[in-house]
Design an enzyme around this catalytic site. Structure first.
Site, PDB file in Angstrom:
ATOM      1  N   CYS A   1     -32.045 -40.976  89.705  1.00 20.45           N
ATOM      2  CA  CYS A   1     -31.203 -39.805  89.469  1.00 20.45           C
ATOM      3  C   CYS A   1     -30.728 -39.254  90.803  1.00 20.45           C
ATOM      4  CB  CYS A   1     -31.970 -38.738  88.698  1.00 20.45           C
ATOM      5  SG  CYS A   1     -31.036 -37.202  88.487  1.00 20.45           S
TER       6      CYS A   1
ATOM      7  N   CYS B   1     -31.811 -30.852  91.455  1.00 18.56           N
ATOM      8  CA  CYS B   1     -32.391 -30.583  90.136  1.00 18.56           C
ATOM      9  C   CYS B   1     -33.813 -31.121  90.108  1.00 18.56           C
ATOM     10  CB  CYS B   1     -31.550 -31.230  89.036  1.00 18.56           C
ATOM     11  SG  CYS B   1     -32.228 -30.982  87.374  1.00 18.56           S
TER      12      CYS B   1
ATOM     13  N   CYS C   1     -36.749 -32.870  85.685  1.00 18.90           N
ATOM     14  CA  CYS C   1     -37.568 -34.044  85.349  1.00 18.90           C
ATOM     15  C   CYS C   1     -38.641 -34.215  86.430  1.00 18.90           C
ATOM     16  CB  CYS C   1     -36.689 -35.295  85.244  1.00 18.90           C
ATOM     17  SG  CYS C   1     -35.516 -35.247  83.886  1.00 18.90           S
TER      18      CYS C   1
ATOM     19  N   CYS D   1     -25.894 -36.003  84.831  1.00 23.41           N
ATOM     20  CA  CYS D   1     -27.313 -36.139  84.469  1.00 23.41           C
ATOM     21  C   CYS D   1     -27.538 -37.422  83.677  1.00 23.41           C
ATOM     22  CB  CYS D   1     -27.765 -34.936  83.651  1.00 23.41           C
ATOM     23  SG  CYS D   1     -29.430 -35.101  82.959  1.00 23.41           S
TER      24      CYS D   1
ATOM     25  N   PHE E   1     -42.203 -24.613  58.338  1.00 23.36           N
ATOM     26  CA  PHE E   1     -41.407 -24.687  59.576  1.00 23.36           C
ATOM     27  C   PHE E   1     -40.535 -25.949  59.503  1.00 23.36           C
ATOM     28  CE2 PHE E   1     -45.671 -23.014  60.463  1.00 23.36           C
ATOM     29  CZ  PHE E   1     -45.411 -21.767  60.995  1.00 23.36           C
TER      30      PHE E   1
ATOM     31  N   GLU F   1     -38.406 -22.490  55.988  1.00 24.62           N
ATOM     32  CA  GLU F   1     -37.906 -22.332  57.365  1.00 24.62           C
ATOM     33  C   GLU F   1     -37.217 -20.976  57.447  1.00 24.62           C
ATOM     34  OE1 GLU F   1     -36.627 -22.287  61.018  1.00 24.62           O
ATOM     35  OE2 GLU F   1     -37.792 -24.036  60.386  1.00 24.62           O
TER      36      GLU F   1
ATOM     37  N   CYS G   1     -45.164 -29.958  69.276  1.00 20.98           N
ATOM     38  CA  CYS G   1     -44.589 -30.218  70.595  1.00 20.98           C
ATOM     39  C   CYS G   1     -45.445 -29.573  71.679  1.00 20.98           C
ATOM     40  CB  CYS G   1     -43.147 -29.709  70.669  1.00 20.98           C
ATOM     41  SG  CYS G   1     -42.992 -27.939  70.385  1.00 20.98           S
TER      42      CYS G   1
END
Length: 375
Positions: free
Chosen positions: A3, A11, A14, A87, A241, A262, A334
């Protein structure tokens, strides 16, 4: 992944980019083992990865610069703008869209919002692509409705340049804060939802509905949940959810009764549209708070699937699930840290299987799917 933005020090999103994908996966697996330490796991399934680059279906661009020379990307804390059009997480199909939008902004007179001066109109560009047919949704996040007439007048030129733009909206975000979108969404096209398809299941994406940003890995996540549910004696299921219904629509059968909950009405509209296309008449989706819905019910489903935001489902819902005692719980998360905390509030359940999904390469984040069985 190479990158130029990272190499130039412009940036640092990541943070794990210097590690190989295998090294990243090993570190994430070790983190998951650490978080679930002390909780017996019957089966650790092999982790699932995906593409190393060009995998994101969504770009969230801060617009800065001038109306003649707009810049799409982000702002550093000191206000310095960074152009992120190159990107490598974005697919190649985004480049011509960004290129066409720069002269369009001048045509429409959409002055980029200046954070320091609190002046200007155009704050963000939000671009989403369907993996199914290449259709795109573009949202202009504006400070006010002042430039709407000019935006509408200039749109025919943009649509001629970019026929892949199926859904275009103006979102009004009047607050001087780093908030991505406001409550008001104004449709500038007749079409209001973007068609997507994972594993032959029709899905729809609307402007204010959450949708996974890594479609390759997300489709594998949904397929895995479908396989797990298919091996269980489930006739009645809750999908809490549920978002646009990805899990429930994959897991449902014509014989199964399924309720999806939801809080976002836009997401529920998508889920209902998909269920109608599939002809599944025993699926019911409602726009409610998942915890309030669950704790108000008198019946117990065979399986409860939860896919909460990063904060997890929380102790009140854990306590209610423990008391209600469905035979199975599938937890998609997550944030494995809050998932592990929640599972510890479910002492009458054992972990039958766990699988990690590398939804967010080059970062410490990952998705995890866990099957819990009542003891």
């Amino acid at each position: 992944m190479q990158c130029a933005l990272y190499d130039a020090g412009r940036c640092r999103s990541c943070q794990w980019i210097t590690q190989s994908v295998n090294e990243q996966l090993s570190a994430k697996t070790a983190d998951l083992h650490r978080l679930l330490a002390g909780l017996p796991v019957e089966q650790w399934c092999a982790p699932t990865g995906g593409p190393e680059q060009h995998f994101r279906n969504k770009a969230k661009m801060v617009v800065s610069g001038s109306v003649e020379k707009p810049l799409f990307g982000m702002l550093h804390r000191d206000g310095t703008p960074v152009d992120l059009c190159g990107c490598p997480l974005y697919p190649a199909s985004f480049a011509p869209v960004f290129s066409a939008l720069k002269p369009f902004i001048a045509r429409a007179g959409l002055t980029p919002y200046n954070v320091a001066r609190k002046r200007g109109e155009l704050k963000y560009l939000l671009l989403t692509e369907s993996q199914f047919d290449g259709g795109m949704m573009l949202r202009f996040v504006l400070r006010s409705e002042t430039k709407l007439t000019q935006l509408r007048a200039a749109l025919p030129w943009l649509r001629a340049q970019l026929p892949q733009l199926r859904v275009i909206t103006a979102n009004i975000q009047p607050v001087h804060m780093a908030i991505m979108e406001g409550e008001t969404e104004i449709y500038l096209t007749d079409q209001q939802a973007l068609a997507e398809r994972f594993n032959d299941v029709p899905l729809w994406i609307r402007p204010q509905s959450f949708f996974q940003t890594n479609p390759t890995v997300a489709s594998r996540l949904y397929a895995t949940a479908r396989d797990w549910v298919g091996q269980l004696p489930v006739r009645h299921m809750w999908d809490l959810f549920c978002g646009v219904g990805g899990f429930g629509l994959h897991c449902a059968t014509p014989q199964m009764q399924l309720t999806g909950i939801e809080i976002a009405p836009e997401a529920i509209a998508c889920a209902k549209q998909s269920a109608a296309e599939l002809g599944l008449t025993r699926l019911h989706f409602q726009a409610l708070d998942s915890t309030q819905f669950a704790t108000a019910q008198g019946e117990t489903p065979d399986l409860v699937l939860v896919n909460p935001p990063r904060r997890g489902i929380g102790k009140p819902l854990c306590d209610y699930l423990a008391q209600m005692a469905p035979r199975f719980i599938i937890y998609s998360s997550c944030n494995a840290q809050t998932m592990a905390q929640d599972i510890r509030h479910l002492p009458n359940y054992r972990i039958q299987r766990v699988q990690l999904f590398d939804m967010f390469p080059h970062t410490a984040h990952y998705e995890v799917l866990t099957l819990l069985c009542r003891q």
